[in-house]
Design an enzyme around this catalytic site. Structure first.
Site, PDB file in Angstrom:
ATOM      1  N   GLU A   1       0.829  -1.210   0.000  1.00 36.08           N
ATOM      2  CA  GLU A   1       0.000   0.000   0.000  1.00 36.08           C
ATOM      3  C   GLU A   1       0.861   1.257   0.000  1.00 36.08           C
ATOM      4  O   GLU A   1       2.088   1.207   0.143  1.00 36.08           O
ATOM      5  CB  GLU A   1      -0.955  -0.047   1.200  1.00 36.08           C
ATOM      6  CG  GLU A   1      -1.886  -1.242   1.105  1.00 36.08           C
ATOM      7  CD  GLU A   1      -2.996  -1.255   2.134  1.00 36.08           C
ATOM      8  OE1 GLU A   1      -2.913  -0.517   3.134  1.00 36.08           O
ATOM      9  OE2 GLU A   1      -3.956  -2.026   1.924  1.00 36.08           O
TER      10      GLU A   1
ATOM     11  N   GLU B   1      -1.414 -10.073  -6.227  1.00 36.25           N
ATOM     12  CA  GLU B   1      -1.369 -10.849  -7.477  1.00 36.25           C
ATOM     13  C   GLU B   1      -0.497 -10.144  -8.518  1.00 36.25           C
ATOM     14  O   GLU B   1       0.330 -10.757  -9.194  1.00 36.25           O
ATOM     15  CB  GLU B   1      -2.776 -11.032  -8.062  1.00 36.25           C
ATOM     16  CG  GLU B   1      -3.735 -11.775  -7.165  1.00 36.25           C
ATOM     17  CD  GLU B   1      -4.505 -10.864  -6.220  1.00 36.25           C
ATOM     18  OE1 GLU B   1      -3.922  -9.883  -5.705  1.00 36.25           O
ATOM     19  OE2 GLU B   1      -5.690 -11.137  -5.984  1.00 36.25           O
TER      20      GLU B   1
HETATM   21  N1  THU Z   1      -5.852  -6.472  -2.609  1.00 37.09           N
HETATM   22  C1  THU Z   1      -5.040  -7.418  -3.163  1.00 37.09           C
HETATM   23  O1  THU Z   1      -3.857  -7.523  -2.801  1.00 37.09           O
HETATM   24  N2  THU Z   1      -5.552  -8.225  -4.119  1.00 37.09           N
HETATM   25  C2  THU Z   1      -6.825  -8.146  -4.615  1.00 37.09           C
HETATM   26  O2  THU Z   1      -7.149  -8.821  -5.575  1.00 37.09           O
HETATM   27  C3  THU Z   1      -7.784  -7.278  -3.949  1.00 37.09           C
HETATM   28  C4  THU Z   1      -7.238  -6.291  -2.997  1.00 37.09           C
HETATM   29  C5  THU Z   1      -5.298  -5.578  -1.592  1.00 37.09           C
HETATM   30  C6  THU Z   1      -5.146  -4.151  -2.060  1.00 37.09           C
HETATM   31  C7  THU Z   1      -5.197  -3.401  -0.750  1.00 37.09           C
HETATM   32  O3  THU Z   1      -3.892  -3.335  -0.213  1.00 37.09           O
HETATM   33  C8  THU Z   1      -6.058  -4.259   0.155  1.00 37.09           C
HETATM   34  O4  THU Z   1      -6.132  -5.531  -0.465  1.00 37.09           O
HETATM   35  C9  THU Z   1      -7.456  -3.724   0.373  1.00 37.09           C
HETATM   36  O5  THU Z   1      -8.067  -3.430  -0.831  1.00 37.09           O
END
Ligand code: THU
Length: 139
Positions: A44, A55
């Site tokens: 993030e 992913e």
């Molecule tokens: N997130 C993922 O890593 N993969 C996904 O397919 C959906 C969301 C993460 C992004 C963010 O850091 C957190 O989950 C909340 O959205």
């Protein structure tokens, strides 16, 4: 197909997630056609839209390492306090599904959403992203 090692790799990668804003930690592990497993975690950013999903982190790392042929991806995600057993299955977001589509054949590539190594669901990418747009459309 035994996905135990792939799922364990995703759970392990989840430990390296950087998610101070959502507190939602995700790990992903992609299985290359040559047998290698490459992992990624969500990263993030204070400027929220700069966040990268687990992913895509795994796929971009793999492609950067010269890998272009993939068999399956395992994903494990859950809130920070969850450890080895997720309370839910973490499905890939739409953008990540499209990024997978760039590099794989949707009818054979498997997406594994796992709560633990022995509790998972498996799909073909074509089930999660039907009638998709891909490189073939531009050739
Ligand atoms: N997130 C993922 O890593 N993969 C996904 O397919 C959906 C969301 C993460 C992004 C963010 O850091 C957190 O989950 C909340 O959205």
């Amino acid at each position: 197909m035994d996905y135990t090692e792939l799922i364990r790799s995703a759970l392990d990668a989840r430990k390296r997630s950087y998610a101070p804003y959502s507190q939602y930690n995700v790990g992903a592990a992609i299985l290359c056609a040559d047998g290698d497993i490459i992992t990624g975690s969500n990263i993030e950013n204070a400027s929220y839209s700069a966040t990268v999903c687990a992913e895509r982190s795994a796929i971009f790392t793999a492609v950067s390492a010269g890998k272009h042929d993939f068999t399956a991806i395992a994903i494990a995600g859950g809130r920070k306090e969850e450890s080895d057993k997720m309370s839910d299955y973490a499905y890939p977001c739409g953008i990540c599904r499209q990024v997978m589509r760039e590099f794989v054949s949707p009818g054979t590539f498997k997406v594994i959403v796992a709560r633990s190594p022995d509790d998972y669901r498996e799909y073909y990418l074509s089930e999660l992203l039907p009638d998709s747009f891909g490189p073939d459309n531009l050739s």
